[in-house]
Design a protein around this motif. Structure first.
Motif, PDB file in Angstrom:
ATOM      1  N   PHE A 363       0.835  -1.202   0.000  1.00 15.34           N
ATOM      2  CA  PHE A 363       0.000   0.000   0.000  1.00 15.34           C
ATOM      3  C   PHE A 363       0.874   1.258   0.000  1.00 15.34           C
ATOM      4  CE2 PHE A 363       0.342  -0.930   4.614  1.00 15.34           C
ATOM      5  CZ  PHE A 363       0.771   0.303   5.090  1.00 15.34           C
ATOM      6  N   SER A 364       0.256   2.372  -0.357  1.00 14.22           N
ATOM      7  CA  SER A 364       0.959   3.672  -0.475  1.00 14.22           C
ATOM      8  C   SER A 364       2.088   3.609  -1.494  1.00 14.22           C
ATOM      9  CB  SER A 364       1.504   4.130   0.881  1.00 14.22           C
ATOM     10  OG  SER A 364       0.483   4.294   1.823  1.00 14.22           O
ATOM     11  N   GLY A 365       1.933   2.782  -2.484  1.00  9.57           N
ATOM     12  CA  GLY A 365       2.962   2.601  -3.502  1.00  9.57           C
ATOM     13  C   GLY A 365       3.813   1.391  -3.171  1.00  9.57           C
ATOM     14  N   THR A 366       3.878   0.436  -4.076  1.00  8.58           N
ATOM     15  CA  THR A 366       4.676  -0.771  -3.837  1.00  8.58           C
ATOM     16  C   THR A 366       6.162  -0.428  -3.753  1.00  8.58           C
ATOM     17  OG1 THR A 366       4.998  -1.213  -6.190  1.00  8.58           O
ATOM     18  CG2 THR A 366       3.010  -2.142  -5.158  1.00  8.58           C
ATOM     19  N   SER A 367       6.940  -1.357  -3.222  1.00  5.30           N
ATOM     20  CA  SER A 367       8.390  -1.149  -3.170  1.00  5.30           C
ATOM     21  C   SER A 367       8.960  -0.922  -4.559  1.00  5.30           C
ATOM     22  CB  SER A 367       9.073  -2.354  -2.508  1.00  5.30           C
ATOM     23  OG  SER A 367       8.777  -2.402  -1.125  1.00  5.30           O
ATOM     24  N   GLU A 368       8.389  -1.613  -5.546  1.00  6.89           N
ATOM     25  CA  GLU A 368       8.871  -1.437  -6.916  1.00  6.89           C
ATOM     26  C   GLU A 368       8.595  -0.021  -7.428  1.00  6.89           C
ATOM     27  OE1 GLU A 368       8.498  -5.566  -5.878  1.00  6.89           O
ATOM     28  OE2 GLU A 368       7.028  -3.938  -5.808  1.00  6.89           O
ATOM     29  N   ILE A 369       7.405   0.505  -7.124  1.00  4.11           N
ATOM     30  CA  ILE A 369       7.073   1.872  -7.518  1.00  4.11           C
ATOM     31  C   ILE A 369       8.040   2.856  -6.883  1.00  4.11           C
ATOM     32  CG2 ILE A 369       5.367   3.711  -7.202  1.00  4.11           C
ATOM     33  CD1 ILE A 369       4.594   1.853  -9.439  1.00  4.11           C
ATOM     34  N   HIS A 370       8.352   2.667  -5.601  1.00  2.00           N
ATOM     35  CA  HIS A 370       9.240   3.606  -4.929  1.00  2.00           C
ATOM     36  C   HIS A 370      10.683   3.489  -5.422  1.00  2.00           C
ATOM     37  CE1 HIS A 370       6.499   5.629  -2.257  1.00  2.00           C
ATOM     38  NE2 HIS A 370       5.874   4.474  -2.122  1.00  2.00           N
ATOM     39  N   ARG A 371      11.084   2.312  -5.810  1.00  2.00           N
ATOM     40  CA  ARG A 371      12.423   2.199  -6.417  1.00  2.00           C
ATOM     41  C   ARG A 371      12.464   2.941  -7.755  1.00  2.00           C
ATOM     42  NH1 ARG A 371      12.480  -2.732  -3.365  1.00  2.00           N
ATOM     43  NH2 ARG A 371      14.409  -2.832  -2.156  1.00  2.00           N
ATOM     44  N   ASP A 372      11.346   2.883  -8.489  1.00  2.00           N
ATOM     45  CA  ASP A 372      11.256   3.670  -9.724  1.00  2.00           C
ATOM     46  C   ASP A 372      11.358   5.173  -9.432  1.00  2.00           C
ATOM     47  OD1 ASP A 372      11.069   1.583 -11.489  1.00  2.00           O
ATOM     48  OD2 ASP A 372       8.875   1.625 -11.625  1.00  2.00           O
ATOM     49  N   LEU A 373      10.656   5.631  -8.387  1.00  2.00           N
ATOM     50  CA  LEU A 373      10.690   7.052  -8.033  1.00  2.00           C
ATOM     51  C   LEU A 373      12.069   7.469  -7.566  1.00  2.00           C
ATOM     52  CD1 LEU A 373       7.278   7.288  -6.119  1.00  2.00           C
ATOM     53  CD2 LEU A 373       7.826   8.285  -8.352  1.00  2.00           C
ATOM     54  N   ILE A 374      12.744   6.594  -6.843  1.00  2.00           N
ATOM     55  CA  ILE A 374      14.105   6.900  -6.392  1.00  2.00           C
ATOM     56  C   ILE A 374      15.037   7.002  -7.595  1.00  2.00           C
ATOM     57  CG2 ILE A 374      16.076   5.995  -5.111  1.00  2.00           C
ATOM     58  CD1 ILE A 374      13.925   4.730  -3.182  1.00  2.00           C
ATOM     59  N   ALA A 375      14.906   6.036  -8.504  1.00  2.00           N
ATOM     60  CA  ALA A 375      15.754   6.059  -9.705  1.00  2.00           C
ATOM     61  C   ALA A 375      15.506   7.335 -10.518  1.00  2.00           C
ATOM     62  CB  ALA A 375      15.477   4.809 -10.550  1.00  2.00           C
ATOM     63  N   ARG A 376      14.234   7.720 -10.622  1.00  2.00           N
ATOM     64  CA  ARG A 376      13.903   8.944 -11.351  1.00  2.00           C
ATOM     65  C   ARG A 376      14.501  10.153 -10.649  1.00  2.00           C
ATOM     66  NH1 ARG A 376       7.744   9.512 -11.894  1.00  2.00           N
ATOM     67  NH2 ARG A 376       8.097   7.412 -12.716  1.00  2.00           N
ATOM     68  N   GLY A 377      14.478  10.152  -9.326  1.00  3.04           N
ATOM     69  CA  GLY A 377      15.064  11.256  -8.568  1.00  3.04           C
ATOM     70  C   GLY A 377      16.555  11.349  -8.736  1.00  3.04           C
ATOM     71  N   LEU A 378      17.183  10.246  -9.123  1.00  3.04           N
ATOM     72  CA  LEU A 378      18.631  10.223  -9.371  1.00  3.04           C
ATOM     73  C   LEU A 378      18.962  10.510 -10.820  1.00  3.04           C
ATOM     74  CD1 LEU A 378      19.572   7.096  -7.215  1.00  3.04           C
ATOM     75  CD2 LEU A 378      19.896   9.506  -6.620  1.00  3.04           C
ATOM     76  N   GLY A 379      17.938  10.817 -11.600  1.00  2.00           N
ATOM     77  CA  GLY A 379      18.150  11.152 -12.994  1.00  2.00           C
ATOM     78  C   GLY A 379      18.302   9.974 -13.908  1.00  2.00           C
TER      79      GLY A 379
END
Length: 380
Positions: A363-379
């Motif tokens: 919930f609140s975004g899967t771990s996979e979704i958050h890894r995607d967001l982290i990767a996006r935040g790193l460019g």
């Protein structure tokens, strides 16, 4: 960044811990029955837990993200019923806060005092059978018809659904606009055309009821829309920022309590003529539990502080949510292992923490979704 709580934060957290500890009576029976307790809910409301971050003008305590998280963490450290706190957080962050931040004056005046006091319970309905992580693929529609909208669709996994008095429903008012076509509506539980399905059975968060809801030509007054048409995606994003930080403070408190319980066990349990705590393999596992807890705590406090300062915190929030959720599962597994066979027994409550932790990576975004967001935040 200095995260040491000030005197006011410390005093409120201590009171929250005391309240949480006082609500542990009859827990085993409630968990076995999967029973939501409205009396305990009202006690949470009397304390202010259901309105921590809501502005004082609307009846809340107007706490910032970090202060709110400190209170929730302390409550969870005292209260073993994580299901109750999970329901309270879903009510506050996914429902009350969107109403407070995006609702019109009449809607706020009519709903928030009774939501904050605990007289009413709110639920958030966005997930659908074919739209989980992809919230922009919602099929529920809201068609304007005079002074009303007519809603049709199915929502699944609605926390508090079986007991909610009001449900915040996300629906598409203009499917051609994709995520720009989503809108949010507060729907009265007794509205014709709204049906609450049977509660789902689940292995954790037992006292937090969960169900689908069905909308069949359900008419909702246009005054119950939050914000403008098409603002649903923004409203949802704002509520998720609250939820992904402050709600997950509950797992910090739970892990803290779990760690203390496990340390007490290994100090008193003797094997091979000495306490388990003197076994290096045991001590190292305890050290890893502490490391995961403190690392997750610092990441969450940093995310809250950046939010409170008005800084972009997308990366920090995802880092914190990912760290807390995955640490809570691993620490629960370690606690079971260190308690041995007794850790697997329902009576001890040790295994319950694993059931409570498992959905945290979904919930609140899967771990996979958050890894995607982290990767996006790193460019990347």
């Amino acid at each position: 960044m200095d995260f040491e709580p000030n005197q006011e934060q410390r005093a409120l957290a201590e009171r929250a811990f005391e309240l949480g500890s006082a609500l542990n009576g009859g827990l085993a029976e409630r968990v076995r029955a999967g029973r939501f307790d409205r009396d305990m809910w009202r006690r949470c409301g009397e304390f202010g837990l259901l309105g921590l971050s809501v502005p004082t003008a609307d009846g809340g305590l107007d706490l910032d993200s970090l202060s709110t998280s400190l209170v929730i963490e302390a409550f969870a450290k005292g209260c073993q019923d994580l299901g109750l706190l999970f329901s309270a957080c879903a009510h506050l962050f996914a429902c009350a806060m969107p109403i407070a931040e995006h609702g019109g004056p009449e809607l706020r005046t009519r709903l928030l005092p009774r939501l904050i006091s605990g007289e009413w319970i709110a639920a958030n309905a966005i997930t659908e059978p074919e739209a989980g992580s992809d919230v922009h693929a919602l099929r529920t529609t809201a068609i304007r018809d005079g002074a009303d909208y007519v809603l049709n669709g199915v929502k699944s996994f609605v926390t508090n659904g079986p007991v909610a008095d009001h449900i915040l429903v996300y629906a598409s008012t203009n499917p051609a606009d994709g995520h720009f076509g989503l809108s949010a509506f507060v729907v009265d539980r007794h509205s014709p055309g709204l049906t609450v399905g049977p509660s789902f059975a689940k292995p954790g968060l037992a006292t937090s009821p969960l169900s689908p809801i069905y909308l069949d030509d359900c008419r909702v007054p246009a005054a119950n829309r939050l914000g403008a048409e098409g603002a649903g995606s923004t409203i949802f994003g704002s509520s998720m920022a609250w939820e992904r930080t402050c709600l997950f403070a509950a797992y910090l408190g739970s892990m803290d309590r779990q760690l203390a319980q496990t340390i007490a066990h290994v100090r008193t349990r003797r094997q091979f003529r000495k306490p388990l705590s003197r076994q290096q393999a045991v001590a190292h596992r305890i050290a890893d539990m502490k490391l995961r807890l403190e690392s997750a705590r610092l990441l969450l406090y940093r995310a809250c502080t950046r939010r409170d300062r008005g800084m972009d915190s997308t990366l920090e929030v995802s880092l914190a949510k990912l760290a807390v959720s995955e640490a809570s599962i691993q620490n629960a597994l370690d606690a079971i292992q260190l308690h041995g066979a007794t850790g697997f027994l329902s009576e001890g409550g040790v295994v319950d923490a694993l059931g409570d932790a498992l959905p945290s990576t979904i919930f609140s975004g899967t771990s996979e979704i958050h890894r995607d967001l982290i990767a996006r935040g790193l460019g990347l």
